[in-house]
Design a protein around this motif. Structure first.
Motif, PDB file in Angstrom:
ATOM      1  N   THR A  33     -18.831  14.505  -9.447  1.00 24.28           N
ATOM      2  CA  THR A  33     -17.471  14.993  -9.196  1.00 24.28           C
ATOM      3  C   THR A  33     -16.821  15.457 -10.501  1.00 24.28           C
ATOM      4  OG1 THR A  33     -17.173  13.538  -7.291  1.00 24.28           O
ATOM      5  CG2 THR A  33     -15.174  14.385  -8.344  1.00 24.28           C
ATOM      6  N   LYS A  34     -16.207  16.648 -10.460  1.00 23.12           N
ATOM      7  CA  LYS A  34     -15.520  17.226 -11.616  1.00 23.12           C
ATOM      8  C   LYS A  34     -14.038  17.407 -11.296  1.00 23.12           C
ATOM      9  CE  LYS A  34     -19.482  17.819 -13.726  1.00 23.12           C
ATOM     10  NZ  LYS A  34     -19.876  16.945 -14.860  1.00 23.12           N
ATOM     11  N   PHE A  35     -13.266  17.661 -12.325  1.00 25.45           N
ATOM     12  CA  PHE A  35     -11.836  17.892 -12.126  1.00 25.45           C
ATOM     13  C   PHE A  35     -11.590  19.087 -11.208  1.00 25.45           C
ATOM     14  CE2 PHE A  35      -9.169  15.726 -15.670  1.00 25.45           C
ATOM     15  CZ  PHE A  35      -9.725  14.507 -15.323  1.00 25.45           C
ATOM     16  N   ILE A  36     -12.437  20.105 -11.316  1.00 24.79           N
ATOM     17  CA  ILE A  36     -12.243  21.290 -10.482  1.00 24.79           C
ATOM     18  C   ILE A  36     -12.384  20.955  -9.000  1.00 24.79           C
ATOM     19  CG2 ILE A  36     -14.666  21.972 -10.675  1.00 24.79           C
ATOM     20  CD1 ILE A  36     -11.583  24.294 -10.445  1.00 24.79           C
ATOM     21  N   ASP A  37     -13.238  19.966  -8.673  1.00 29.44           N
ATOM     22  CA  ASP A  37     -13.389  19.538  -7.280  1.00 29.44           C
ATOM     23  C   ASP A  37     -12.117  18.850  -6.786  1.00 29.44           C
ATOM     24  OD1 ASP A  37     -16.129  20.361  -7.297  1.00 29.44           O
ATOM     25  OD2 ASP A  37     -16.619  18.513  -8.359  1.00 29.44           O
ATOM     26  N   ILE A  38     -11.513  18.051  -7.666  1.00 28.18           N
ATOM     27  CA  ILE A  38     -10.265  17.368  -7.288  1.00 28.18           C
ATOM     28  C   ILE A  38      -9.137  18.373  -7.143  1.00 28.18           C
ATOM     29  CG2 ILE A  38      -8.613  15.594  -8.004  1.00 28.18           C
ATOM     30  CD1 ILE A  38     -10.878  14.243  -9.556  1.00 28.18           C
ATOM     31  N   ILE A  39      -9.103  19.372  -8.037  1.00 23.95           N
ATOM     32  CA  ILE A  39      -8.077  20.409  -7.958  1.00 23.95           C
ATOM     33  C   ILE A  39      -8.172  21.165  -6.633  1.00 23.95           C
ATOM     34  CG2 ILE A  39      -7.385  22.651  -8.913  1.00 23.95           C
ATOM     35  CD1 ILE A  39      -7.958  21.522 -11.693  1.00 23.95           C
ATOM     36  N   LYS A  40      -9.398  21.494  -6.214  1.00 22.29           N
ATOM     37  CA  LYS A  40      -9.583  22.211  -4.936  1.00 22.29           C
ATOM     38  C   LYS A  40      -9.080  21.376  -3.763  1.00 22.29           C
ATOM     39  CE  LYS A  40     -13.512  25.016  -6.466  1.00 22.29           C
ATOM     40  NZ  LYS A  40     -14.979  25.258  -6.332  1.00 22.29           N
ATOM     41  N   ILE A  58      -2.924   3.053 -13.311  1.00 22.39           N
ATOM     42  CA  ILE A  58      -1.600   2.469 -13.076  1.00 22.39           C
ATOM     43  C   ILE A  58      -0.965   1.950 -14.371  1.00 22.39           C
ATOM     44  CG2 ILE A  58      -2.442   0.123 -12.592  1.00 22.39           C
ATOM     45  CD1 ILE A  58      -0.330   0.083 -10.272  1.00 22.39           C
ATOM     46  N   ASP A  59      -1.801   1.625 -15.376  1.00 20.04           N
ATOM     47  CA  ASP A  59      -1.258   1.134 -16.651  1.00 20.04           C
ATOM     48  C   ASP A  59      -0.936   2.264 -17.627  1.00 20.04           C
ATOM     49  OD1 ASP A  59      -3.756   1.991 -17.393  1.00 20.04           O
ATOM     50  OD2 ASP A  59      -4.411   0.086 -18.267  1.00 20.04           O
ATOM     51  N   GLY A  60      -1.098   3.520 -17.182  1.00 22.66           N
ATOM     52  CA  GLY A  60      -0.768   4.666 -18.021  1.00 22.66           C
ATOM     53  C   GLY A  60      -1.938   5.247 -18.784  1.00 22.66           C
ATOM     54  N   THR A  61      -3.119   4.630 -18.712  1.00 22.03           N
ATOM     55  CA  THR A  61      -4.298   5.142 -19.409  1.00 22.03           C
ATOM     56  C   THR A  61      -4.739   6.459 -18.790  1.00 22.03           C
ATOM     57  OG1 THR A  61      -5.039   2.891 -19.878  1.00 22.03           O
ATOM     58  CG2 THR A  61      -6.671   4.651 -20.088  1.00 22.03           C
ATOM     59  N   GLU A  62      -4.918   7.484 -19.633  1.00 20.33           N
ATOM     60  CA  GLU A  62      -5.346   8.784 -19.114  1.00 20.33           C
ATOM     61  C   GLU A  62      -6.841   8.776 -18.860  1.00 20.33           C
ATOM     62  OE1 GLU A  62      -4.837  13.581 -19.903  1.00 20.33           O
ATOM     63  OE2 GLU A  62      -4.004  12.135 -21.332  1.00 20.33           O
ATOM     64  N   ILE A  63      -7.243   9.398 -17.754  1.00 25.27           N
ATOM     65  CA  ILE A  63      -8.647   9.473 -17.359  1.00 25.27           C
ATOM     66  C   ILE A  63      -9.189  10.850 -17.708  1.00 25.27           C
ATOM     67  CG2 ILE A  63     -10.268   9.303 -15.430  1.00 25.27           C
ATOM     68  CD1 ILE A  63      -8.084   7.694 -13.947  1.00 25.27           C
ATOM     69  N   GLU A  64     -10.221  10.874 -18.544  1.00 32.51           N
ATOM     70  CA  GLU A  64     -10.900  12.127 -18.844  1.00 32.51           C
ATOM     71  C   GLU A  64     -11.977  12.381 -17.806  1.00 32.51           C
ATOM     72  OE1 GLU A  64      -9.822  14.036 -21.126  1.00 32.51           O
ATOM     73  OE2 GLU A  64      -8.548  12.699 -22.326  1.00 32.51           O
ATOM     74  N   GLU A  65     -12.448  13.629 -17.749  1.00 36.56           N
ATOM     75  CA  GLU A  65     -13.430  13.986 -16.724  1.00 36.56           C
ATOM     76  C   GLU A  65     -14.695  13.138 -16.828  1.00 36.56           C
ATOM     77  OE1 GLU A  65     -14.134  18.159 -14.890  1.00 36.56           O
ATOM     78  OE2 GLU A  65     -15.497  17.995 -16.592  1.00 36.56           O
ATOM     79  N   GLN A  66     -15.132  12.849 -18.063  1.00 34.54           N
ATOM     80  CA  GLN A  66     -16.346  12.061 -18.227  1.00 34.54           C
ATOM     81  C   GLN A  66     -16.165  10.605 -17.817  1.00 34.54           C
ATOM     82  OE1 GLN A  66     -14.749  13.666 -20.635  1.00 34.54           O
ATOM     83  NE2 GLN A  66     -14.483  12.430 -22.503  1.00 34.54           N
ATOM     84  N   ASP A  67     -14.888  10.181 -17.638  1.00 29.23           N
ATOM     85  CA  ASP A  67     -14.617   8.798 -17.231  1.00 29.23           C
ATOM     86  C   ASP A  67     -14.705   8.603 -15.716  1.00 29.23           C
ATOM     87  OD1 ASP A  67     -14.099   8.149 -19.882  1.00 29.23           O
ATOM     88  OD2 ASP A  67     -11.986   8.681 -19.712  1.00 29.23           O
ATOM     89  N   LEU A  68     -14.789   9.685 -14.955  1.00 29.19           N
ATOM     90  CA  LEU A  68     -14.780   9.569 -13.495  1.00 29.19           C
ATOM     91  C   LEU A  68     -15.947   8.722 -12.982  1.00 29.19           C
ATOM     92  CD1 LEU A  68     -13.783  13.205 -12.419  1.00 29.19           C
ATOM     93  CD2 LEU A  68     -12.357  11.153 -12.350  1.00 29.19           C
TER      94      LEU A  68
END
Length: 417
Positions: A33-40, A58-68
């Motif tokens: 799964t990639k960000f582009i799939d979530i965007i679609k 929920i704690d504010g940590t940003e998720i990068e694509e490689q973290d999925l």
């Protein structure tokens, strides 16, 4: 067979996507799964024209694509959707623009204030609406690089807004109001004070080079004091920065002539190299110690010649032997023989206070240089400008970020054959 089912259960996970004023979405995360799939998915379910997506826990940590791939079953993720309208609205809602404070080769800088916290910020607008061939990704280069840097002597990037329709990137940066080091570089600055500023500069560039990031436009004007009350510096303007090993486009070299390395001017390198920054660091250290730049001449062609032949002088002043030695290790025509940033960091000049001595040269400037190609220096110019030790870069040669074109180089080299 049981192993396969177990693996699938761990890697296909059901999660929840949430956003303001939208119903939650159940999201199935697969190993690919990639960000582009979530965007679609968002465009279909929420009917949002999303151009960029940011995900947070929920704690504010940003998720990068490689973290999925590491997101667990049942995780709730919060989305920040980006489109042109939202970006401009968020900027106007969050910040007041107070006044225009500067302009560079890529954009305009404004002084702004966050409406909630009242914190002063620098708002940099980079616009390429008139440059049809410049991709938006190129405009974002500075923000992408700054996002990777977290150092006490490098300006901080707080936020960025991307407006693709206007081909504009807006960056919210740390506001620095102590002035540039250009104002500090004068004959009244002691060697100990110059060392204090230089040490911070070298530490920051060492940090950048560890990450393979080359600034490419280091100069006194691009080093700021964080405030008027302290001597802490911050490197700014990563607009032409790049990664070591990237192709060097010789036809449009960006930078400021007085700080450009000889290999850049002579077209002898094909790729971005750390040595470019090292040469500029030497020019800055020299400027802080002696109050002028090492290779500036009375004309552009003379400055070219001084750089290509590594012609510089040590003016009559009480200085340490260590600073003379350090400069001789930096100002070397062949970048392979030039000191690297770690050599500079460990040099004796940056250790305990060096013994200061007065050069016994009877009023004649001492010429320093290790390259065998260096020619004899002309006799000392007996001008008041050198005695006063003012920074010669103030005699502007072109604009603040000068583009040294191939035509400039060819005409100069032909003239001087």
């Amino acid at each position: 067979m049981n192993t396969t089912k177990f693996t699938l259960q761990n890697y296909v996970r059901s999660c929840i996507l949430k956003s303001k004023n939208q119903n939650p979405i159940r999201l199935m995360l697969y190993p690919n799964t990639k960000f582009i799939d979530i965007i679609k998915l968002i465009q279909i379910v929420w009917r949002q024209n999303v151009q960029q997506l940011r995900l947070f826990l929920i704690d504010g940590t940003e998720i990068e694509e490689q973290d999925l791939i590491n997101i667990k079953q049942g995780t709730i993720m919060f989305t920040q959707l980006k489109n042109d309208e939202n970006e401009l609205t968020n900027l106007k809602l969050d910040y007041d623009i107070i006044k225009r404070v500067g302009e560079g080769g890529q954009g305009v800088v404004f002084l702004g204030k966050h409406k909630g916290t009242k914190q002063l910020v620098a708002i940099k607008k980079i616009n390429a609406s008139n440059q049809q061939d410049q991709a938006l990704e190129t405009l974002e280069q500075e923000s992408l690089i700054l996002k990777q840097l977290d150092h006490q002597n490098i300006v901080k990037l707080y936020e960025k807004f991307v407006c693709s329709k206007q081909k504009e990137v807006i960056m919210i940066l740390e506001y620095l109001y102590g002035g540039s080091l250009l104002t500090q570089a004068n004959s009244k600055l002691t060697e100990i004070e110059a060392k204090h500023f230089s040490h911070q500069l070298v530490d920051a560039i060492s940090y950048c080079h560890q990450k393979n990031i080359i600034h490419c436009d280091l100069k006194l004007e691009n080093i700021m004091l964080s405030s008027l009350s302290n001597k802490k510096i911050k490197i700014i303007d990563f607009g032409v920065s790049n990664y070591a090993g990237q192709p060097l486009v010789k036809e449009n070299v960006l930078g400021t002539l007085s700080y450009l390395a000889p290999e850049v001017l002579s077209n002898s390198i094909k790729y971005i190299q750390p040595g470019q920054d090292i040469w500029a660091v030497g020019c800055i250290i020299y400027g802080l110690v002696f109050g002028k730049l090492p290779f500036d001449g009375n004309s552009t062609s003379e400055t070219y010649r001084n750089i290509l032949q590594c012609n510089y002088q040590i003016p009559k002043k009480c200085v340490s032997k260590d600073i003379i030695n350090l400069l001789s290790l930096i100002f070397v025509v062949n970048p392979k023989d030039r000191a690297n940033i770690y050599d500079i960091q460990s040099h004796n000049w940056f250790k305990e206070q060096s013994k200061i001595f007065k050069l016994n040269i009877n009023g004649v400037n001492l010429r320093i240089g290790r390259s065998s190609s260096v020619v004899k220096m002309q006799s000392l110019r007996k001008s008041n400008d050198e005695d006063q030790g003012q920074v010669m870069s103030q005699r502007k040669i072109g604009c603040s970020r000068r583009s040294v074109t191939r035509l400039d180089k060819v005409s100069f080299l032909v003239k001087n054959k």
